[in-house]
Design an enzyme around this catalytic site. Structure first.
Site, PDB file in Angstrom:
ATOM      1  N   HIS A  65      -2.820  -1.318   5.106  1.00 42.02           N
ATOM      2  CA  HIS A  65      -1.478  -1.632   4.614  1.00 42.02           C
ATOM      3  C   HIS A  65      -0.570  -0.493   5.100  1.00 42.02           C
ATOM      4  O   HIS A  65      -0.648   0.610   4.559  1.00 42.02           O
ATOM      5  CB  HIS A  65      -1.448  -1.688   3.082  1.00 42.02           C
ATOM      6  CG  HIS A  65      -2.418  -2.673   2.504  1.00 42.02           C
ATOM      7  ND1 HIS A  65      -2.052  -3.945   2.116  1.00 42.02           N
ATOM      8  CD2 HIS A  65      -3.747  -2.568   2.233  1.00 42.02           C
ATOM      9  CE1 HIS A  65      -3.117  -4.576   1.625  1.00 42.02           C
ATOM     10  NE2 HIS A  65      -4.153  -3.769   1.685  1.00 42.02           N
ATOM     11  N   PHE A  66       0.251  -0.756   6.111  1.00 42.17           N
ATOM     12  CA  PHE A  66       1.022   0.337   6.730  1.00 42.17           C
ATOM     13  C   PHE A  66       2.493   0.353   6.302  1.00 42.17           C
ATOM     14  O   PHE A  66       3.290   1.128   6.806  1.00 42.17           O
ATOM     15  CB  PHE A  66       0.863   0.318   8.244  1.00 42.17           C
ATOM     16  CG  PHE A  66      -0.460   0.889   8.733  1.00 42.17           C
ATOM     17  CD1 PHE A  66      -1.338   1.522   7.866  1.00 42.17           C
ATOM     18  CD2 PHE A  66      -0.822   0.800  10.081  1.00 42.17           C
ATOM     19  CE1 PHE A  66      -2.552   2.062   8.321  1.00 42.17           C
ATOM     20  CE2 PHE A  66      -2.019   1.334  10.536  1.00 42.17           C
ATOM     21  CZ  PHE A  66      -2.887   1.962   9.662  1.00 42.17           C
ATOM     22  N   ASN A  97       1.617  -7.649   2.893  1.00 39.45           N
ATOM     23  CA  ASN A  97       2.396  -7.323   1.685  1.00 39.45           C
ATOM     24  C   ASN A  97       3.407  -6.211   1.940  1.00 39.45           C
ATOM     25  O   ASN A  97       3.484  -5.231   1.222  1.00 39.45           O
ATOM     26  CB  ASN A  97       1.482  -6.982   0.502  1.00 39.45           C
ATOM     27  CG  ASN A  97       0.519  -5.850   0.781  1.00 39.45           C
ATOM     28  OD1 ASN A  97       0.042  -5.684   1.894  1.00 39.45           O
ATOM     29  ND2 ASN A  97       0.224  -5.064  -0.232  1.00 39.45           N
ATOM     30  N   HIS A 233     -13.000  -6.284   1.426  1.00 44.77           N
ATOM     31  CA  HIS A 233     -13.461  -5.234   0.495  1.00 44.77           C
ATOM     32  C   HIS A 233     -14.349  -5.740  -0.650  1.00 44.77           C
ATOM     33  O   HIS A 233     -13.990  -5.660  -1.824  1.00 44.77           O
ATOM     34  CB  HIS A 233     -12.304  -4.413  -0.052  1.00 44.77           C
ATOM     35  CG  HIS A 233     -11.069  -5.152  -0.489  1.00 44.77           C
ATOM     36  ND1 HIS A 233     -11.103  -6.321  -1.174  1.00 44.77           N
ATOM     37  CD2 HIS A 233      -9.760  -4.835  -0.335  1.00 44.77           C
ATOM     38  CE1 HIS A 233      -9.873  -6.707  -1.428  1.00 44.77           C
ATOM     39  NE2 HIS A 233      -9.035  -5.825  -0.927  1.00 44.77           N
ATOM     40  N   ASP A 304      -9.030  -0.422   3.941  1.00 44.02           N
ATOM     41  CA  ASP A 304      -7.996  -0.840   2.983  1.00 44.02           C
ATOM     42  C   ASP A 304      -6.997   0.299   2.763  1.00 44.02           C
ATOM     43  O   ASP A 304      -6.535   0.508   1.636  1.00 44.02           O
ATOM     44  CB  ASP A 304      -8.631  -1.298   1.660  1.00 44.02           C
ATOM     45  CG  ASP A 304      -7.629  -2.010   0.751  1.00 44.02           C
ATOM     46  OD1 ASP A 304      -6.574  -2.438   1.250  1.00 44.02           O
ATOM     47  OD2 ASP A 304      -7.910  -2.128  -0.449  1.00 44.02           O
ATOM     48  N   HIS A 308       0.236   5.336  -1.383  1.00 51.07           N
ATOM     49  CA  HIS A 308       1.333   5.443  -2.347  1.00 51.07           C
ATOM     50  C   HIS A 308       1.656   6.924  -2.479  1.00 51.07           C
ATOM     51  O   HIS A 308       0.767   7.768  -2.292  1.00 51.07           O
ATOM     52  CB  HIS A 308       0.915   4.880  -3.703  1.00 51.07           C
ATOM     53  CG  HIS A 308       0.549   3.428  -3.672  1.00 51.07           C
ATOM     54  ND1 HIS A 308       1.486   2.420  -3.606  1.00 51.07           N
ATOM     55  CD2 HIS A 308      -0.658   2.805  -3.677  1.00 51.07           C
ATOM     56  CE1 HIS A 308       0.870   1.241  -3.587  1.00 51.07           C
ATOM     57  NE2 HIS A 308      -0.428   1.454  -3.607  1.00 51.07           N
TER      58      HIS A 308
HETATM   59  O1  DOR Z   1      -5.505  -1.178  -4.090  1.00 51.14           O
HETATM   60  C1  DOR Z   1      -4.900  -1.946  -3.358  1.00 51.14           C
HETATM   61  N1  DOR Z   1      -3.680  -1.649  -2.895  1.00 51.14           N
HETATM   62  N2  DOR Z   1      -5.451  -3.139  -3.018  1.00 51.14           N
HETATM   63  C2  DOR Z   1      -4.755  -4.073  -2.350  1.00 51.14           C
HETATM   64  O2  DOR Z   1      -5.306  -5.093  -2.054  1.00 51.14           O
HETATM   65  C3  DOR Z   1      -3.339  -3.863  -2.004  1.00 51.14           C
HETATM   66  C4  DOR Z   1      -3.090  -2.436  -1.877  1.00 51.14           C
HETATM   67  C5  DOR Z   1      -1.648  -2.068  -1.688  1.00 51.14           C
HETATM   68  O3  DOR Z   1      -0.996  -2.681  -0.853  1.00 51.14           O
HETATM   69  O4  DOR Z   1      -1.201  -1.102  -2.298  1.00 51.14           O
END
Ligand code: DOR
Length: 439
Positions: A65-66, A97, A233, A304, A308
């Site tokens: 997720h970049f 997302n 995952h 994955d 954050h």
């Molecule tokens: O822990 C997660 N964070 N699992 C996910 O599937 C999405 C991801 C995110 O985009 O933060």
């Protein structure tokens, strides 16, 4: 860059496509490997003396997720791809997302343009399923597949009930990758455990049963239509045992290094930094997942990578977001396991490159042989170095593995015949390419 630059890698311990090692030289012309032999001499533009180093196919990370577009304060395609280059990741498959969500051809095109502009490594993108975008899911190009969030909320990306899932499995033939957690069960348990701010409760709220329910449903629909399914995952012993009993030939599954190497004891040490979806599990789950990987029940590894900021993670549970970064540490984490005897280096390379190229049908990736793309990583399996916060390149600036003493760190990463990471230095002018899928 000109397509006929020559790069010669000399005296490397080279992993062959059959899994053996031999010391030799590799010659790359433009983006391609042209010769592998014990001793080569050629007029070259660049030579690397790889004495004592091990040459592996570049890592292909099939779930990241970049955050670009829309959430660039956490990460962007430039910073993420710098982190990839440092971690030996030469290609990645990125999730939908972002903001806007990647649910249309236009959003996919926008990501591809941004990546062409900024990415130091090769890139591919998933298209996200909503309850309403069937034509996009069928027609969008190029994409590695359809991502369905069966659990874990990202607004319209949540598709969690059978009546909505069924038409997605029924229509078209491209790969469907599922985040398998049962959202209804999770919502009910969130109520039940409301008011608890110990992040360890996360693993109880989103429990093993929630994961198993959703994986069972995805498998049922995949079997109904013989639809190509990939389970993202995989995190529980129960799901691994289910697949061990009943895994159709068109189904694949992946596991993350954190679900193999961390468990619920991590909450005591690193609090919400250990919070992710699906959550960390028990030491028993770790063991069963390892065995499933060794036995081929689980096909490959993904990080994955879901960064954050530390400020976001400092909020008390449940306001703290789920997710942890991974692309910089995944290869040394797994190679350390190999050096310590848990598996072989050849297995790690298969799980992190060859098997991923095969599952996503990415041509000319995942092996060191003439005709393959020159996406390579040279690692040092003799020295250990700890994961240090201040050395990380991910924009979020932390890792759940800080302090872990690891071997197998990349010294050189090569993308399409160009050196992108060289003994601690990035070559930020290098650009990757859009990956192709199928055929
Ligand atoms: O822990 C997660 N964070 N699992 C996910 O599937 C999405 C991801 C995110 O985009 O933060």
């Amino acid at each position: 860059m000109s397509s006929d630059l020559y790069l010669l890698i000399r005296h490397a311990r080279i992993l062959s496509p059959t899994g053996e090692f031999s010391v030799g030289d590799v010659l790359c012309r433009g983006r391609e490997i042209v010769q592998v032999a014990p001793e080569l001499s050629a007029e070259t533009d660049k030579e690397i003396d790889a004495t004592g180093l091990t040459l592996l196919p570049g890592v292909i990370d099939p779930q990241v997720h970049f955050r670009e577009p829309g959430l660039e304060y956490k990460e962007d395609l430039f910073t993420a791809s710098c982190a990839c280059a440092k971690g030996g990741v030469t290609s990645f498959l990125e999730m939908p997302n972002t903001r806007p969500l990647t649910t249309t051809q236009a959003a996919l095109d926008d990501k591809l343009r941004r990546a062409a502009d900024k990415c130091l490594v090769n890139y591919g993108f998933f298209i996200g399923a909503t309850a309403e975008n069937l034509p996009d899911l069928r027609d969008a190009q190029p994409t590695c597949g359809i991502k369905i969030f069966m659990g874990s909320m990202h607004g319209p990306l949540l598709v969690d009930i059978e009546e909505r899932l069924d038409p997605i499995f029924a229509e078209g033939s491209r790969l469907i990758a599922v985040h398998a957690e049962d959202q209804t069960r999770i919502m009910a348990r969130r109520q039940e455990f409301a008011g608890i701010s110990d992040p360890a409760i996360h693993s109880q709220i989103q429990d093993n049963q929630a994961a198993l329910n959703a994986t069972q449903l995805a498998l049922k629909l995949s079997k109904k239509y013989q639809r190509r399914l990939h389970i993202l995952h995989l995190s529980t012993a129960e799901e691994a045992e289910l697949l061990r009993q009943d895994k159709p030939s068109w189904v694949t599954a992946e596991v993350t290094p954190q679900h193999l190497l961390l468990n619920t004891s991590a909450y005591e040490k690193i609090g919400t930094l250990a919070q992710m979806n699906p959550p960390l599990r028990s030491p028993h789950d770790n063991e069963v997942l390892w065995q499933a990987l060794l036995d081929g029940v689980i096909d490959f590894i993904a990080t994955d990578h879901a960064p954050h900021t530390l400020e976001e993670k400092a909020q008390p549970y449940p306001n703290s977001p789920s997710g942890m970064p991974g692309v910089e540490t995944s290869l040394p984490l797994m190679l350390t396991q190999a050096v310590q005897g848990r598996c072989s280096v050849a297995q790690v390379s298969n799980w992190m490159s060859t098997a991923v190229a095969k599952a996503y049908q990415i041509p000319k990736k995942g092996a060191i042989a003439p005709g393959y793309d020159a996406d390579l990583v040279l690692v040092d399996l003799d020295n250990y170095h700890p994961v240090r916060r201040e050395e990380l390149l991910t924009k979020c600036g932390w890792s759940p593995f800080e302090g872990w003493n690891l071997t197998g760190w990349p010294l050189y990463t090569i993308v399409g015949g160009q050196v992108v990471f060289e003994r601690g230095q990035l070559h930020t002018d290098v650009r990757g390419e859009a990956l192709r899928f199928g055929g």
